[in-house]
Design an enzyme around this catalytic site. Structure first.
Site, PDB file in Angstrom:
ATOM      1  N   LEU A   1      -3.791  -6.976  -7.539  1.00  9.06           N
ATOM      2  CA  LEU A   1      -3.858  -8.225  -8.285  1.00  9.06           C
ATOM      3  C   LEU A   1      -5.274  -8.918  -8.777  1.00  9.06           C
ATOM      4  CD1 LEU A   1      -0.575  -9.496  -6.202  1.00  9.06           C
ATOM      5  CD2 LEU A   1      -0.490  -7.451  -8.252  1.00  9.06           C
TER       6      LEU A   1
ATOM      7  N   ASP B   1      -3.962  -5.785 -17.831  1.00 10.99           N
ATOM      8  CA  ASP B   1      -3.181  -4.503 -18.201  1.00 10.99           C
ATOM      9  C   ASP B   1      -3.519  -4.466 -19.437  1.00 10.99           C
ATOM     10  OD1 ASP B   1      -1.855  -5.174 -15.931  1.00 10.99           O
ATOM     11  OD2 ASP B   1      -0.678  -6.846 -16.644  1.00 10.99           O
TER      12      ASP B   1
ATOM     13  N   GLY C   1       0.457  -0.999   0.205  1.00  8.75           N
ATOM     14  CA  GLY C   1       0.291  -0.124  -0.185  1.00  8.75           C
ATOM     15  C   GLY C   1       0.843   1.505  -0.293  1.00  8.75           C
TER      16      GLY C   1
ATOM     17  N   ASN D   1      -4.828   1.831 -13.212  1.00  8.94           N
ATOM     18  CA  ASN D   1      -3.896   0.981 -12.798  1.00  8.94           C
ATOM     19  C   ASN D   1      -2.426   0.760 -13.280  1.00  8.94           C
ATOM     20  OD1 ASN D   1      -3.093  -1.645 -11.674  1.00  8.94           O
ATOM     21  ND2 ASN D   1      -2.584  -2.051 -14.011  1.00  8.94           N
TER      22      ASN D   1
ATOM     23  N   LEU E   1      -8.202 -10.000 -11.391  1.00  6.24           N
ATOM     24  CA  LEU E   1      -8.804  -9.094 -12.199  1.00  6.24           C
ATOM     25  C   LEU E   1     -10.315  -8.838 -12.267  1.00  6.24           C
ATOM     26  CD1 LEU E   1      -8.172  -9.734 -15.520  1.00  6.24           C
ATOM     27  CD2 LEU E   1      -9.659 -11.080 -15.506  1.00  6.24           C
TER      28      LEU E   1
ATOM     29  N   HIS F   1       1.183  -0.747 -13.675  1.00  6.30           N
ATOM     30  CA  HIS F   1       1.624  -1.380 -13.563  1.00  6.30           C
ATOM     31  C   HIS F   1       3.791  -1.347 -13.434  1.00  6.30           C
ATOM     32  CE1 HIS F   1       1.680  -5.546 -14.677  1.00  6.30           C
ATOM     33  NE2 HIS F   1       3.317  -5.293 -15.963  1.00  6.30           N
TER      34      HIS F   1
ATOM     35  N   ASN G   1       1.666   2.913  -2.291  1.00  3.95           N
ATOM     36  CA  ASN G   1       1.127   4.199  -3.735  1.00  3.95           C
ATOM     37  C   ASN G   1       0.273   4.655  -3.231  1.00  3.95           C
ATOM     38  OD1 ASN G   1       2.428   4.152  -6.506  1.00  3.95           O
ATOM     39  ND2 ASN G   1       2.644   1.931  -6.245  1.00  3.95           N
TER      40      ASN G   1
HETATM   41  C1  GAR Z   1       3.254  -1.649  -6.979  1.00  7.31           C
HETATM   42  O1  GAR Z   1       4.838  -0.862  -8.086  1.00  7.31           O
HETATM   43  C2  GAR Z   1       2.627  -1.870  -8.652  1.00  7.31           C
HETATM   44  O2  GAR Z   1       3.056  -1.254 -10.126  1.00  7.31           O
HETATM   45  C3  GAR Z   1       2.351  -3.639  -8.543  1.00  7.31           C
HETATM   46  O3  GAR Z   1       2.319  -3.821  -6.824  1.00  7.31           O
HETATM   47  C4  GAR Z   1       3.111  -2.705  -6.780  1.00  7.31           C
HETATM   48  C5  GAR Z   1       2.566  -2.457  -4.958  1.00  7.31           C
HETATM   49  O4  GAR Z   1       3.066  -1.740  -4.127  1.00  7.31           O
HETATM   50  N1  GAR Z   1       1.113  -3.257  -9.913  1.00  7.31           N
HETATM   51  C6  GAR Z   1       1.429  -4.544 -10.067  1.00  7.31           C
HETATM   52  O5  GAR Z   1       2.233  -5.075  -9.898  1.00  7.31           O
HETATM   53  C7  GAR Z   1      -0.032  -4.707 -10.832  1.00  7.31           C
HETATM   54  N2  GAR Z   1      -0.127  -6.207 -12.180  1.00  7.31           N
HETATM   55  P1  GAR Z   1       2.435  -0.929  -2.801  1.00  7.31           P
HETATM   56  O6  GAR Z   1       1.129  -2.179  -2.606  1.00  7.31           O
HETATM   57  O7  GAR Z   1       3.576  -1.022  -2.284  1.00  7.31           O
HETATM   58  O8  GAR Z   1       2.002   0.592  -3.520  1.00  7.31           O
END
Ligand code: GAR
Length: 189
Positions: free
Chosen positions: A84, A144, A12, A101, A86, A103, A14
């Site tokens: 994560l 994606d 979390g 989203n 769909l 990625h 982000n």
């Molecule tokens: C992030 O790097 C995001 O881009 C990735 O998960 C991480 C979450 O980090 N998302 C994916 O891979 C989606 N396919 P966070 O929980 O610290 O924000």
């Protein structure tokens, strides 16, 4: 005021950056976190940040119960920040072009089912890529594949390990994701 809900399955970081960024905003309000993983770090963050958090499971996601929660909370935009699963059809249809989203790669490379988090960075190193990056995109019913809103790249050195790639990507995510969300929402209103 536009209300956003942030979906997260993991740490979390982000989600927290987005909350900080919009803390003083008069146009965008982070109203809710939604989480599908009882082990996720985002749960503690929600508590610390005092953002209401709702846990949900697959049946609730597929049956329309999650859409009902979003509608009851007057959510205008959905942000996936390390989420994560769909997104099922009923959710995509309830929020057309209003789900964003992030990625951790330069889509269409290194996307699709199973390509998330450290799997992406490992594949980038394995493939001897000379660059990677981040992609922010609209969400449709395929992993994606929705329209790309923003991409930025960084160099991958021969000596970089997957953790190095992850770290470089995370800096860019934290820098750009909140701003891109803001720009996208304000441009559509
Ligand atoms: C992030 O790097 C995001 O881009 C990735 O998960 C991480 C979450 O980090 N998302 C994916 O891979 C989606 N396919 P966070 O929980 O610290 O924000």
């Amino acid at each position: 005021m536009k209300n956003i809900a942030i979906f997260a399955s993991g740490s979390g970081s982000n989600a927290e950056r987005i909350v900080e960024y919009f803390a003083e905003s008069e146009q965008i309000n982070v109203k809710l976190f939604l989480c599908n993983n009882p082990e996720a770090g985002v749960i503690q963050r929600a508590e610390r940040l005092q953002i209401p958090l709702i846990m949900f499971d697959r049946p609730a996601f597929k049956s329309g119960e999650v859409v009902k929660i979003l509608q009851e909370n007057q959510i205008d935009w959905v942000i996936l920040a390390g989420f994560l699963w769909l997104v099922p059809k009923n959710v995509v249809e309830a929020f057309p072009n209003k789900i964003i989203n992030i990625h951790p790669a330069l889509l269409p490379k290194f996307g699709g089912k199973g390509m998330y988090g450290h799997f992406v960075h490992e594949a980038v190193v394995e493939n001897e890529e000379t660059e990677s990056g981040i992609t922010i995109h609209f969400v449709n019913e395929c992993y994606d594949e929705g329209g790309i809103i923003f991409q930025v790249s960084f160099p991958v050195l021969k000596t970089d390990m997957p953790e190095d790639v992850a770290r470089k990507g995370q800096v860019l995510e934290h820098t750009h994701f909140p701003e891109v969300i803001e720009r996208t929402i304000l441009a559509s209103t």
